[in-house]
Design an enzyme around this catalytic site. Structure first.
Site, mmCIF file in Angstrom:
data_model
loop_
_atom_site.group_PDB
_atom_site.id
_atom_site.type_symbol
_atom_site.label_atom_id
_atom_site.label_comp_id
_atom_site.label_asym_id
_atom_site.label_seq_id
_atom_site.Cartn_x
_atom_site.Cartn_y
_atom_site.Cartn_z
ATOM 1 N N ASP A 48 0.823 -1.211 0.000
ATOM 2 C CA ASP A 48 0.000 0.000 0.000
ATOM 3 C C ASP A 48 0.857 1.260 0.000
ATOM 4 O O ASP A 48 0.670 2.156 -0.817
ATOM 5 C CB ASP A 48 -0.936 0.009 1.210
ATOM 6 C CG ASP A 48 -2.105 -0.950 1.044
ATOM 7 O OD1 ASP A 48 -2.342 -1.403 -0.090
ATOM 8 O OD2 ASP A 48 -2.779 -1.238 2.045
ATOM 9 N N GLN A 71 0.895 -1.985 5.196
ATOM 10 C CA GLN A 71 -0.373 -2.498 4.685
ATOM 11 C C GLN A 71 -1.484 -1.888 5.518
ATOM 12 O O GLN A 71 -1.508 -2.042 6.743
ATOM 13 C CB GLN A 71 -0.421 -4.022 4.752
ATOM 14 C CG GLN A 71 -1.583 -4.641 3.996
ATOM 15 C CD GLN A 71 -1.475 -4.464 2.475
ATOM 16 O OE1 GLN A 71 -0.413 -4.181 1.944
ATOM 17 N NE2 GLN A 71 -2.575 -4.617 1.781
ATOM 18 N N LYS A 73 -5.409 -1.424 6.575
ATOM 19 C CA LYS A 73 -6.688 -2.128 6.603
ATOM 20 C C LYS A 73 -7.718 -1.229 7.280
ATOM 21 O O LYS A 73 -7.806 -1.155 8.500
ATOM 22 C CB LYS A 73 -6.545 -3.456 7.365
ATOM 23 C CG LYS A 73 -5.609 -4.449 6.698
ATOM 24 C CD LYS A 73 -6.128 -4.895 5.348
ATOM 25 C CE LYS A 73 -5.203 -5.871 4.652
ATOM 26 N NZ LYS A 73 -5.664 -6.205 3.289
#
Length: 222
Positions: A48, A71, A73
């Site tokens: 990301d 990353q 979320k």
């Protein structure tokens, strides 16, 4: 607009805001950032946002770090928590077959066999469950898993059960292998809301001489 589409768009905003915050940090020489990547596909599980450093920066154990992989979320509500068990559940990250713990292990084996020099960050508004062993294992200093704490007790102890479950899930035989797999992991849990991230970004933009986002505009697409 469906809730699924709205959640996806909010997740995109969350990622974009985090990326631009890191870009702003790049313009501050003390951070030693060479470049910042967005959807950087070198490590699929942590693509990301990626930060590369001009000079190696030490972590708390004085190990030199060359890059951080993030990353993100996003979750619309805080109705769920992270636990040591759902780190083994693909559904916790909206996946079908590979858990976040397996993704970390796969990346660790390929890109940092010793578990050093790069870090894998899990960034999310979710918190660890207050009654779960994971809460006691995440350091508030840097988000690292407290490997000394995880090593305590026999196989039937509270942390021993975590070790045994994670080893079985990852297919590793020894505690040492497990600790190496977990060494690069960092948790950034309970992050700010999107509105708060936008306010933080505006401060960073101003500090670096850029135009902030007007509060008459919104990144929220609902």
């Amino acid at each position: 607009m469906s809730k699924q589409i709205a959640a996806r768009m909010l997740g995109d905003d969350y990622q974009a805001l985090y990326f631009w915050l890191k870009v702003c940090e790049m313009f501050q020489p003390h951070n030693n950032i060479e470049k910042v990547g967005y959807e950087y596909d070198q490590i699929k599980a942590f693509d990301d946002v990626v930060v590369f450093y001009n000079e190696k920066v030490p972590d708390k154990s004085m190990t030199p770090i060359v890059a951080d992989y993030f990353q993100l979320k996003f979750h619309v509500t805080n109705s769920e928590y992270f636990t040591y068990e759902n780190l083994m559940d693909p559904k916790a990250i909206n996946a079908t077959s590979v858990s976040i713990l397996q993704r970390i292990h796969n990346a660790q084996k390929e890109f940092t066999p010793t578990g050093e020099h790069i870090r894998f960050y899990i960034v999310t508004p979710w918190h660890p469950h207050p009654d779960d062993a994971l809460k006691e294992l995440i350091s508030n200093e840097d988000g690292q898993i407290r490997l000394d704490k995880l090593s305590q007790g026999g196989p039937r102890s509270k942390f021993g059960k975590v070790r045994e479950a994670w080893k079985d899930h990852l297919g590793v035989a020894t505690d040492d292998e497990l600790m190496t797999a977990l060494k690069p992991v960092r948790f950034n849990l309970g992050t700010r809301t999107i509105t708060e991230l936008q306010a933080q970004l505006n401060e960073s933009l101003l500090i670096n001489g850029f135009k902030p986002i007007s509060n008459t505009l919104s990144l929220i697409h609902i």
